[in-house]
Design a protein around this motif. Sequence first.
Motif, PDB file in Angstrom:
ATOM      1  N   GLY A   1      62.515 -49.138  29.237  1.00 16.95           N
ATOM      2  CA  GLY A   1      62.238 -50.376  29.966  1.00 16.95           C
ATOM      3  C   GLY A   1      61.257 -50.156  31.104  1.00 16.95           C
ATOM      4  N   MET A   2      61.503 -49.120  31.908  1.00 18.66           N
ATOM      5  CA  MET A   2      60.596 -48.797  33.012  1.00 18.66           C
ATOM      6  C   MET A   2      59.199 -48.452  32.496  1.00 18.66           C
ATOM      7  SD  MET A   2      61.924 -48.941  36.111  1.00 18.66           S
ATOM      8  CE  MET A   2      63.503 -48.993  36.970  1.00 18.66           C
ATOM      9  N   ALA A   3      59.142 -47.728  31.382  1.00 19.80           N
ATOM     10  CA  ALA A   3      57.849 -47.339  30.803  1.00 19.80           C
ATOM     11  C   ALA A   3      57.051 -48.563  30.382  1.00 19.80           C
ATOM     12  CB  ALA A   3      58.071 -46.410  29.605  1.00 19.80           C
TER      13      ALA A   3
ATOM     14  N   GLY B   1      55.256 -50.108  33.101  1.00 22.85           N
ATOM     15  CA  GLY B   1      54.233 -49.309  33.761  1.00 22.85           C
ATOM     16  C   GLY B   1      54.697 -48.547  34.981  1.00 22.85           C
ATOM     17  N   ARG B   2      55.997 -48.253  35.092  1.00 23.94           N
ATOM     18  CA  ARG B   2      56.520 -47.578  36.285  1.00 23.94           C
ATOM     19  C   ARG B   2      56.781 -46.114  35.972  1.00 23.94           C
ATOM     20  NH1 ARG B   2      60.328 -52.073  39.221  1.00 23.94           N
ATOM     21  NH2 ARG B   2      60.591 -50.324  40.644  1.00 23.94           N
ATOM     22  N   ALA B   3      55.696 -45.356  35.853  1.00 22.76           N
ATOM     23  CA  ALA B   3      55.757 -43.958  35.411  1.00 22.76           C
ATOM     24  C   ALA B   3      56.558 -43.072  36.362  1.00 22.76           C
ATOM     25  CB  ALA B   3      54.346 -43.410  35.242  1.00 22.76           C
TER      26      ALA B   3
ATOM     27  N   LEU C   1      63.863 -40.669  36.587  1.00 21.10           N
ATOM     28  CA  LEU C   1      65.077 -40.915  35.799  1.00 21.10           C
ATOM     29  C   LEU C   1      65.304 -39.808  34.775  1.00 21.10           C
ATOM     30  CD1 LEU C   1      64.675 -44.756  35.266  1.00 21.10           C
ATOM     31  CD2 LEU C   1      66.693 -43.668  36.265  1.00 21.10           C
ATOM     32  N   TYR C   2      64.228 -39.346  34.179  1.00 16.61           N
ATOM     33  CA  TYR C   2      64.339 -38.272  33.183  1.00 16.61           C
ATOM     34  C   TYR C   2      64.906 -37.010  33.817  1.00 16.61           C
ATOM     35  CZ  TYR C   2      62.967 -34.738  29.756  1.00 16.61           C
ATOM     36  OH  TYR C   2      62.973 -33.697  28.851  1.00 16.61           O
TER      37      TYR C   2
ATOM     38  N   LEU D   1      58.959 -41.774  27.467  1.00 14.93           N
ATOM     39  CA  LEU D   1      58.351 -40.852  28.429  1.00 14.93           C
ATOM     40  C   LEU D   1      56.846 -40.718  28.209  1.00 14.93           C
ATOM     41  CD1 LEU D   1      61.078 -38.063  28.296  1.00 14.93           C
ATOM     42  CD2 LEU D   1      60.530 -39.442  30.304  1.00 14.93           C
ATOM     43  N   MET D   2      56.455 -40.547  26.941  1.00 17.23           N
ATOM     44  CA  MET D   2      55.033 -40.365  26.644  1.00 17.23           C
ATOM     45  C   MET D   2      54.254 -41.656  26.846  1.00 17.23           C
ATOM     46  SD  MET D   2      54.923 -37.706  23.514  1.00 17.23           S
ATOM     47  CE  MET D   2      53.150 -37.623  23.746  1.00 17.23           C
ATOM     48  N   TYR D   3      54.905 -42.774  26.552  1.00 17.60           N
ATOM     49  CA  TYR D   3      54.274 -44.075  26.789  1.00 17.60           C
ATOM     50  C   TYR D   3      53.953 -44.229  28.273  1.00 17.60           C
ATOM     51  CZ  TYR D   3      53.686 -49.181  26.655  1.00 17.60           C
ATOM     52  OH  TYR D   3      53.188 -50.462  26.763  1.00 17.60           O
ATOM     53  N   ALA D   4      54.922 -43.858  29.114  1.00 21.28           N
ATOM     54  CA  ALA D   4      54.729 -43.964  30.570  1.00 21.28           C
ATOM     55  C   ALA D   4      53.587 -43.071  31.032  1.00 21.28           C
ATOM     56  CB  ALA D   4      56.019 -43.604  31.296  1.00 21.28           C
ATOM     57  N   CYS D   5      53.525 -41.863  30.504  1.00 18.45           N
ATOM     58  CA  CYS D   5      52.467 -40.919  30.892  1.00 18.45           C
ATOM     59  C   CYS D   5      51.092 -41.416  30.474  1.00 18.45           C
ATOM     60  CB  CYS D   5      52.730 -39.546  30.274  1.00 18.45           C
ATOM     61  SG  CYS D   5      54.138 -38.674  30.988  1.00 18.45           S
TER      62      CYS D   5
END
Length: 615
Positions: A318-320, A323-325, A331-332, A350-354
């Motif tokens: 959800g955060m990803a 756009g809240r990387a 969180l991870y 995780l990768m989406y966020a990065c």
Amino acid sequence: MLSSMRDFHVLRQIKQCSKSRLPIQGKKVHAHVIKSGLDHHGPFYSNTLIDMYSKCGHLKEAAQLFDEMPYKDLASWASIFTAYNQRNLPKHTLLLFSKMLLHGGPKPDHFIFSSLVKACASLTALKPGLQLHAQFVVSSYSDDDVVKSSLVDFYSKCGLPDEARKVFNSIASKNVVSWTSLMYGYARIGMKIEALELLRDMPHKSLYSWTALISGFVQGGHCVDSFRVFNKMRREGVDIEEPFLFSSLIVGSASLAMLELGKQVHRLIIGLGYESSSYLSNALIDMYAKCSDILSAKRIFDSMKKRDIVSWTSIIVGMAQHGRADDVLSLYDEMISSGLKPNEVTFTGLMYACSHSGLVNKGRQLFDSMVVDYGLSPSLQHYTCLVDLYSRSGLLEEAENVLNSMPFRPDEAAWAALLSACSHEKNEKFGVRIANRLLELGPEDPSTCVLMSNIYAQAGMWERVSAVRKSMVGLELKKKPGYSCVDLGKENEVFYAGETRHAMKDEMFGLMKELDKEMRKRGYVPDTSLVLHDMELQEKEKQLFWHSERLAVVYGLLKSASGSTIRVIKNLRVCGDCHTVMKFICSIVGREIVVRDANRFHRFKDGVCSCGDFW
């Protein structure tokens, strides 16, 4: 056969371990069986132990015991098939059945037929299911109602309710499972009348029956019908004695992206005392995130007393998407510190966020960690995320190397991610090469065609532009129509591109003209390259003017409370020109606009978008 009271006592111990989920004690009893030589008295004890290990979640031990058995009877095969089904591994069930046939195993009985059909239903594996049905019909068990009930469920889940009906009509003693399976099948493909007639005719309706009907509508994408059925259920005074029903309603709210509706479901859950349910909390996290209220999603996550991998993954994804990387990576780290291991979906988030934050090294590190540290096999989606990660940072050659070396055939989405980066980086030569690959592949997504056409046009390759236009003509016939839905709390409104018959069309047109005038003063120039149809410039601008997301936002501005956030869901990718328009509008009216398209969330505020203009 049990030969003594000792045998009876041992068997009772195994069953008690199975019932109470006591694997350690079960292993001790297993050791006693081996020491006493009871395992040499045929497969009876081993079959019971396989069942015990399966119910205790120790599938590895169950499979090992099965493999070591010198003789396997029908009950042995039925036990291991059931074990795999219970652990949601239906593929293993069917693969093991193939080995059973290959090695001349026993012919299936009604227990085995039922297990195998259940596996096919879970996989919606039509061909093997049809083969099993044919074998069942000519077997000596062809009158077994339990197998027939499994077949009803199989055909319903494969989208063939008429075939399910034929089997259902042949059942001598119809149970609740067969009734609800058929009802679910009709609901799933939107045959509302047939589904409701079955509910009406059921001799014994229960909460389980209503839940199956609502779930069928939700899983088939008929979410509005699911809420109508729920309201009907409430009017009939059905007690909600367990909370599973709400998980479907939460998913329905998320699919419709109706925040207020989701909040109403949430309030009802609290009112009935089910707020402590972990799987409902997980569903609510996902719902709030998909309805663009990420703060409420985080509040629910923070309030959970016990979090599982689904909880952590839901909030990370959800955060990803928002756009809240920084929050995602934080969180991870917390999740790892708590002792939980990430799964494949966690790494996708995780990768989406990065990739959306330009964190190339971190993204590559996470991709490697997925394989090295956790032994997970990257899917096509993970490789596409890696391509996206490199592409967004301008590392086009690295992205292309991933596409050429990964153990999957790249699909259109993977190549399109790289092509979009070429356009963004203004790398004409590289873009033409990727567009040529896509042209060979045969693009099926109109947005891909737009990218290709722009790349070719920039390079002056007008014959290729013409070829893309021709492919677009074919796509126009089969592509799904674009629509946008604006959520106004107690109601929502759906708009299709070019819609000019709305009751408020005059007010909407007036506001759109005012906004267009102000935008042009601020430097807005319509991007008519996004319209591939051969028409005059003025007509192209008119087409853009009536795009569905623009209509939805303007309607929202007219109907919503002053200062409130405008929330829109679009079924396709938001067009580039509309994306620019949203940035202008949010700045002009001083309102936040949130658009959830097919790819991600776009949060427009103060003239900028959270996606950084690259999606």
